[in-house]
Write a protein that holds these residues in place. Sequence first.
Motif, PDB file in Angstrom:
ATOM      1  N   TYR A  20       0.959  -1.262  -0.099  1.00 16.26           N
ATOM      2  CA  TYR A  20       0.039   0.099  -0.103  1.00 16.26           C
ATOM      3  C   TYR A  20       0.967   1.168   0.046  1.00 16.26           C
ATOM      4  O   TYR A  20       1.900   1.302   0.883  1.00 16.26           O
TER       5      TYR A  20
ATOM      6  N   GLU B 117       0.430   4.327   1.066  1.00 16.58           N
ATOM      7  CA  GLU B 117       0.492   5.067   2.389  1.00 16.58           C
ATOM      8  C   GLU B 117       1.138   4.515   3.416  1.00 16.58           C
ATOM      9  O   GLU B 117       1.922   5.309   4.192  1.00 16.58           O
ATOM     10  N   ASP B 118       1.151   3.166   3.635  1.00 18.53           N
ATOM     11  CA  ASP B 118       1.760   2.768   4.972  1.00 18.53           C
ATOM     12  C   ASP B 118       2.891   1.663   4.579  1.00 18.53           C
ATOM     13  O   ASP B 118       3.336   1.172   5.505  1.00 18.53           O
TER      14      ASP B 118
ATOM     15  N   ARG C 240       1.494   4.762  -9.796  1.00 21.90           N
ATOM     16  CA  ARG C 240       0.684   4.758  -8.365  1.00 21.90           C
ATOM     17  C   ARG C 240       0.945   3.518  -7.437  1.00 21.90           C
ATOM     18  O   ARG C 240       0.602   3.304  -6.484  1.00 21.90           O
TER      19      ARG C 240
ATOM     20  N   ARG D 243       3.349   0.840  -5.660  1.00 16.60           N
ATOM     21  CA  ARG D 243       4.733   0.755  -4.725  1.00 16.60           C
ATOM     22  C   ARG D 243       5.011  -0.520  -4.666  1.00 16.60           C
ATOM     23  O   ARG D 243       4.423  -1.483  -4.133  1.00 16.60           O
TER      24      ARG D 243
END
Length: 138
Positions: free
Chosen positions: A72, A74-75, A105, A107
């Motif tokens: 993810y 974000e984290d 987009r 990762r």
Amino acid sequence: MPRDYRLINFNGEWQVCSKARRGHGERIVWIYGKERIYFCDVGRESAVYQLPGSEKENFFGDRFNFSIDEVYAEDGRRMERVGGMNNVVAAQRAFAELLSHHSKRTRLQLRQGGFVMRDEFGTDDYKERITAKSGADV
């Protein structure tokens, strides 16, 4: 530790291996555990056998030394396991190739156990590279 003993980790437990004589030919073998299980001839690397339980997954659920995961953005938590291998050179090349196949987009992480070796977003340039190569050949 005496010369005829070795320490191995078998199924998460440390056990002592020792040399023993087996069969009528008096060949010398390595054995381990209370059951005295044979696993290879002494001095013959080609006779080494896979120890039972050595295909167990590690803490991260991998069966390879190096793994490639989609995480993810974000984290950094793992979303999906993409691939894995035991050779660092092959892992680096596979990671670079996978970056070109994933969008900007997405990762990806290349890990060795818990150590993150590379953490990058995709480049999404695979189609551009193919078009450039085919255009150059014409």
